[in-house]
Scaffold this motif. Structure first.
Motif, PDB file in Angstrom:
ATOM      1  N   ARG A  16       7.787  -3.230  -8.634  1.00  0.00           N
ATOM      2  CA  ARG A  16       7.683  -2.192  -7.617  1.00  0.00           C
ATOM      3  C   ARG A  16       7.560  -0.815  -8.285  1.00  0.00           C
ATOM      4  O   ARG A  16       6.712   0.006  -7.908  1.00  0.00           O
ATOM      5  CB  ARG A  16       8.910  -2.269  -6.728  1.00  0.00           C
ATOM      6  CG  ARG A  16       8.888  -1.292  -5.606  1.00  0.00           C
ATOM      7  CD  ARG A  16       9.896  -1.635  -4.527  1.00  0.00           C
ATOM      8  NE  ARG A  16      10.038  -0.485  -3.666  1.00  0.00           N
ATOM      9  CZ  ARG A  16      11.003   0.415  -3.823  1.00  0.00           C
ATOM     10  NH1 ARG A  16      11.906   0.248  -4.760  1.00  0.00           N
ATOM     11  NH2 ARG A  16      11.061   1.468  -3.035  1.00  0.00           N
ATOM     12  N   LEU A  17       8.409  -0.572  -9.282  1.00  0.00           N
ATOM     13  CA  LEU A  17       8.345   0.704  -9.997  1.00  0.00           C
ATOM     14  C   LEU A  17       6.959   0.907 -10.621  1.00  0.00           C
ATOM     15  O   LEU A  17       6.402   2.006 -10.596  1.00  0.00           O
ATOM     16  CB  LEU A  17       9.413   0.751 -11.091  1.00  0.00           C
ATOM     17  CG  LEU A  17      10.805   1.101 -10.606  1.00  0.00           C
ATOM     18  CD1 LEU A  17      11.773   1.152 -11.777  1.00  0.00           C
ATOM     19  CD2 LEU A  17      10.780   2.450  -9.891  1.00  0.00           C
TER      20      LEU A  17
ATOM     21  N   ALA B  36       4.295   3.905  -9.916  1.00  0.00           N
ATOM     22  CA  ALA B  36       3.847   4.829 -10.953  1.00  0.00           C
ATOM     23  C   ALA B  36       2.325   4.822 -11.103  1.00  0.00           C
ATOM     24  O   ALA B  36       1.745   5.793 -11.586  1.00  0.00           O
ATOM     25  CB  ALA B  36       4.509   4.473 -12.280  1.00  0.00           C
ATOM     26  N   THR B  37       1.686   3.734 -10.653  1.00  0.00           N
ATOM     27  CA  THR B  37       0.258   3.559 -10.934  1.00  0.00           C
ATOM     28  C   THR B  37      -0.591   4.751 -10.518  1.00  0.00           C
ATOM     29  O   THR B  37      -1.292   5.354 -11.333  1.00  0.00           O
ATOM     30  CB  THR B  37      -0.268   2.303 -10.202  1.00  0.00           C
ATOM     31  OG1 THR B  37       0.594   1.228 -10.489  1.00  0.00           O
ATOM     32  CG2 THR B  37      -1.687   1.991 -10.637  1.00  0.00           C
TER      33      THR B  37
ATOM     34  N   PHE C  42       0.834  -1.203   0.000  1.00  0.00           N
ATOM     35  CA  PHE C  42       0.000   0.000   0.000  1.00  0.00           C
ATOM     36  C   PHE C  42       0.872   1.257   0.000  1.00  0.00           C
ATOM     37  O   PHE C  42       0.584   2.227  -0.708  1.00  0.00           O
ATOM     38  CB  PHE C  42      -0.913  -0.016   1.224  1.00  0.00           C
ATOM     39  CG  PHE C  42      -1.904   1.110   1.263  1.00  0.00           C
ATOM     40  CD1 PHE C  42      -2.971   1.129   0.382  1.00  0.00           C
ATOM     41  CD2 PHE C  42      -1.774   2.151   2.170  1.00  0.00           C
ATOM     42  CE1 PHE C  42      -3.884   2.167   0.403  1.00  0.00           C
ATOM     43  CE2 PHE C  42      -2.679   3.189   2.199  1.00  0.00           C
ATOM     44  CZ  PHE C  42      -3.737   3.191   1.314  1.00  0.00           C
ATOM     45  N   GLU C  43       1.953   1.196   0.764  1.00  0.00           N
ATOM     46  CA  GLU C  43       2.837   2.359   0.820  1.00  0.00           C
ATOM     47  C   GLU C  43       3.420   2.650  -0.558  1.00  0.00           C
ATOM     48  O   GLU C  43       3.528   3.807  -0.969  1.00  0.00           O
ATOM     49  CB  GLU C  43       3.952   2.132   1.833  1.00  0.00           C
ATOM     50  CG  GLU C  43       4.739   3.410   2.097  1.00  0.00           C
ATOM     51  CD  GLU C  43       6.000   3.167   2.882  1.00  0.00           C
ATOM     52  OE1 GLU C  43       6.411   2.006   3.055  1.00  0.00           O
ATOM     53  OE2 GLU C  43       6.596   4.165   3.318  1.00  0.00           O
ATOM     54  N   GLU C  44       3.791   1.585  -1.286  1.00  0.00           N
ATOM     55  CA  GLU C  44       4.374   1.796  -2.609  1.00  0.00           C
ATOM     56  C   GLU C  44       3.387   2.476  -3.558  1.00  0.00           C
ATOM     57  O   GLU C  44       3.776   3.255  -4.413  1.00  0.00           O
ATOM     58  CB  GLU C  44       4.834   0.457  -3.199  1.00  0.00           C
ATOM     59  CG  GLU C  44       6.166   0.016  -2.624  1.00  0.00           C
ATOM     60  CD  GLU C  44       6.557  -1.387  -3.040  1.00  0.00           C
ATOM     61  OE1 GLU C  44       7.626  -1.827  -2.653  1.00  0.00           O
ATOM     62  OE2 GLU C  44       5.767  -2.052  -3.742  1.00  0.00           O
ATOM     63  N   PHE C  45       2.117   2.190  -3.369  1.00  0.00           N
ATOM     64  CA  PHE C  45       1.102   2.834  -4.211  1.00  0.00           C
ATOM     65  C   PHE C  45       0.930   4.317  -3.856  1.00  0.00           C
ATOM     66  O   PHE C  45       0.868   5.170  -4.722  1.00  0.00           O
ATOM     67  CB  PHE C  45      -0.242   2.121  -4.062  1.00  0.00           C
ATOM     68  CG  PHE C  45      -0.407   0.957  -4.993  1.00  0.00           C
ATOM     69  CD1 PHE C  45      -0.510   1.153  -6.365  1.00  0.00           C
ATOM     70  CD2 PHE C  45      -0.462  -0.340  -4.514  1.00  0.00           C
ATOM     71  CE1 PHE C  45      -0.651   0.081  -7.237  1.00  0.00           C
ATOM     72  CE2 PHE C  45      -0.600  -1.415  -5.369  1.00  0.00           C
ATOM     73  CZ  PHE C  45      -0.705  -1.207  -6.735  1.00  0.00           C
TER      74      PHE C  45
END
Lengths: 267, 242, 255
Positions: free
Chosen positions: C4-5, C9-10, B75-78
């Motif tokens: 992950r990238l 970016a989404t 979630f954090e990455e989003f």
């Protein structure tokens, strides 16, 4: 409760995919009411063994059975006392001890008053009744250790898993708490009333003083080097420490781990 | 302090221009006068109430979001990229666009403050969750607590001190932003009063209101410190703060 | 790593696309759109308007920041080491600290007019407090044994302050400088905005006033957004620059 480790192996996988074996082929049985101590140099995987019995980590291979059933995760039948106590800093002494009863399944069906009674009784047992309303940061190391013990005892797990609980204490406090631990475990009473204990330490004299059997581990990867029976009579006390048999067993264990300990200290 | 007042007084005598630098006496008199007829308090109350409303909004957004970001790497990455894209744009830079969207009124200062306070609270919550002692979580697991009980009984109390500190940071920056927002786009409030009396060239009253900005800022911070001492009596320094 | 990238970016891409789509479907002629913002950004950069405005704002930030640092660091060290200085100055400092910098702006305009002077003063005022407070904390936190060791080598007074106290306090001071610079940039935008709003157009310049002019005189929302993005980028760049400079100047500290 009995605990059975059958050819247990544990690998840790690093981020780059490299596999390091931490524990290799450990087989060990803890009998009902037995006090077993693991000693070994740092890096020998003794904490990993304890965590796997607690269900906090999974073995890579082999089996761990509690009363014949496989361990799949943490459970209230196996209580853990952590190395630096893991007390909840926002809860007072009494609230820490009540925590597993109020929020975990062990206290299900107990009324608030019943929980209170159990907390009071446990605090009295470990000699902390006067400190019940203090916060952990207001306590000395020895007192914190007692709180952790009281919290562990309060929900009556069948197996006590203790990870170097006395390591951070000064020598005198340590000696006192070793005596108390044996008293609370029930060394004066009948063997049937005792709970199963797995205790980890790096201090050989502590291991010999407490244990029915000492499991000596070696490192890289962690293996069982030898299991040393300690047939010193119970109840044990100050006289035990002066017993020539005590010294002989301690010398023997030291001879087993000396080389590795020197290597670890100089590398 | 007395030396400071003396310097001020001497400077005001030397300048000899009450429009530029009124004497300490003139400012005290203006302060007392504004306090007596209540204007000082009505304007301060407006700004402080806006601050509270904005804090509530910021807290309602940032605390759950931060909790989720701290607990789920995925979630954090989003969410984190959006946060990091917006964060460098200060709340104050939103004023012109905000003026166009909200017009002059209550909404603009509240929006600017809520925006400003959201980031410190969010970042404090995320880093608080990430630094929750793993051992405490494991200890709760061995006692058989469910995942939701662990969040409620271990994670939330663990991050409370960090959350309260970040709330104080949020208040400090929001308070700066509100004065700017009111200076430009509000029909009342402390910032408005300051700029009103500047345009009227009533310098003593203007300085009295500037002082009131400090007084309110100080008491807001004090209130949060007392709240922290009350809510987190176990945190280090809690006793000293009482 | 690539997954992950992609995840990172989404959301930004989705939000920008949503903005563009909604803006086209529902918006009027003035509704800002990402595509228009990009076009306006190119125009504003090519024409030199945006770089000039940013340069003017940055010039004010650097002068104000330099003034603040030049006063706050020695003062902070003196307050941290000499009890008498701290006892006398602390109440004054503490009574000014909660006064938001922006509140000082009308006073600054009154004294220095609506030009660079007021803006520089405001920046200096805003950056002063974080630098000072960290310098005091840094000077107080210097290992007492370092000062004692220097004393046994016969170093004292101003030499001690310069050769021992200041370097030892530098990690804290560096934190103060970073916060101070970030605060200074926020303050300059606020000051230029407010000056633009209160002093009528044309008087102050800088990116803040540029934004306000697009709001008040020509309603160019796309250009306002270009300015907002520029403000954010400069703020990021300033922090990077500061960290780089601090790391270069003081390799022994961690920033």
């Amino acid at each position: 409760m009995t605990i059975d480790l059958q050819s247990v192996r544990k690998e840790f996988v690093a981020r780059d995919g490299a596999r390091t074996p931490a524990v290799e082929d450990v087989s060990l049985t803890l009998g009902e009411g037995e006090f077993v101590v693991i000693v070994g140099p740092s890096g020998c995987g003794k904490t990993t063994v304890l965590n796997m019995i607690a269900g906090l980590e999974r073995p890579t291979a082999g089996a761990i059975l509690a009363d014949g059933r496989p361990v799949t995760g943490p459970g209230v039948d196996r209580g853990v006392m952590f190395q630096d106590y893991a007390l909840f800093p926002w809860r007072t002494v009494a609230e820490n001890v009540a925590f597993p009863l109020r929020f975990g399944p062990a206290g299900a069906g107990l009324s608030g008053a019943a929980i209170g009674d159990r907390v009071d009784a446990t605090l009295t047992l470990v000699g902390l009744a006067a400190a019940r309303d203090k916060y952990p940061h207001q306590l000395s190391g020895g007192m914190r250790q007692r709180v952790a013990l009281a919290r562990l005892l309060s929900y009556e797990p069948k197996v006590l898993l203790m990870d170097e609980p006395l390591a951070a204490l000064d020598a005198q406090t340590r000696t006192i708490l070793q005596d108390e631990l044996l008293r609370i475990w029930g060394q004066d009473g009948p063997a049937a009333s005792r709970r199963t204990v797995l205790f980890i330490t790096h201090a050989i004299d502590e291991a010999v003083f407490l244990a029915d059997r000492v499991v000596v581990m070696s490192s890289h990867p962690g293996r069982v080097r030898e299991i040393v029976p300690v047939d010193l009579p119970r109840p044990r006390n100050d006289a035990t420490r002066a017993d020539p048999d005590f010294q002989r067993i301690a010398q023997h264990i030291w001879s087993l781990i000396k080389n590795e300990a020197y290597r670890a200290a100089t590398s | 302090m007395a030396a400071f007042a003396l310097i001020w007084w001497a400077a005001s005598v030397l300048t000899d221009n009450p429009l530029l630098l009124p004497s300490p006496q003139a400012v005290s008199a203006a302060f007392a006068g504004l306090a007596l007829d209540g204007e000082l308090f009505t304007q301060s109350a407006l700004s402080v109430v806006r601050l509270l409303a904005a804090l509530l909004i910021a807290f309602a957004i940032a605390a759950p979001l931060g909790l989720a970001m701290g607990m789920s790497k995925r979630f954090e990455e989003f969410v984190d990229p959006v946060v990091e894209l917006l964060r460098p744009i200060s709340g104050i830079a939103w004023i012109p666009l905000g003026l166009f969207i909200f017009g002059v009124g209550q909404s603009l200062p509240i929006f600017i403050m809520a925006y400003t306070a959201t980031f410190p609270v969010l970042i404090g919550t995320v880093s608080g969750v990430k630094s929750v002692d793993r051992k405490l979580v494991r200890a709760a697991e061995t006692m058989g607590l469910s995942q939701s009980a662990i969040v409620a009984r271990v994670v939330v109390p663990s991050i409370l001190p960090a959350l309260l500190v970040s709330l104080r940071l949020g208040v400090a920056s929001a308070w700066t932003a509100v004065i700017a927002a009111e200076l430009v786009g509000a029909p009342n409030g402390l910032g408005y009063a300051i700029s009103w009396y500047r345009e009227m060239l009533v310098t003593p009253k203007m300085i009295a209101f500037i002082a009131m900005v400090g007084v309110c800022g100080y008491f807001c911070d004090l209130a949060l410190r007392l709240l922290a001492a009350r809510l987190t009596p176990w945190a280090p320094g809690a006793e000293a703060r009482r | 790593m690539n997954a992950r990238l992609l995840r990172m970016a989404t959301l930004p891409v989705a939000l920008i696309a949503l903005w563009e789509a909604l803006g086209r479907a529902l918006g009027g002629p003035r509704t800002p759109l990402p595509s228009k913002v990009a076009g306006e950004a190119a125009l504003l950069i090519m024409s030199g308007d945006l770089p000039a405005a940013l340069a003017q704002s940055l010039g004010r930030v650097f002068s104000g920041f330099a003034i603040a640092a030049a006063i706050a660091i020695p003062l902070g060290i003196a307050m941290g080491r000499l009890r008498a200085v701290e006892r006398n100055l602390d109440p004054v400092i503490e009574s000014f600290r909660p006064v938001a910098a922006i509140a000082m702006l009308p006073l600054a305009i009154l004294w220095l007019g609506a030009g660079s002077g007021a803006a520089v003063m405001l920046v200096a005022y805003a950056a002063f407090f974080p630098i000072l407070i960290h310098a005091v904390a840094g000077a107080k936190g210097v290992d007492a044994n370092l000062a004692r060791a220097a004393a046994t080598m016969g170093v004292s007074g101003a030499t001690l302050a310069r050769s021992v106290i200041m370097p030892a306090a530098m990690p804290q001071i560096a934190v103060g400088l970073r916060i101070g610079l970030a605060v200074a940039w926020t303050a300059i935008v606020a000051a230029e905005l407010a000056v633009g709003a209160k002093a009528g157009g044309g008087a102050s310049g800088g990116v803040g006033q540029m934004m306000f002019a697009y709001y008040a005189y020509s309603i160019e929302l796309n250009r306002i957004i270009v300015c907002m993005i520029a403000v954010g980028l400069v703020s990021l760049a300033l922090d990077r620059l500061m960290r780089f400079a601090l790391a270069r100047a003081m390799p022994w500290i961690e920033t």
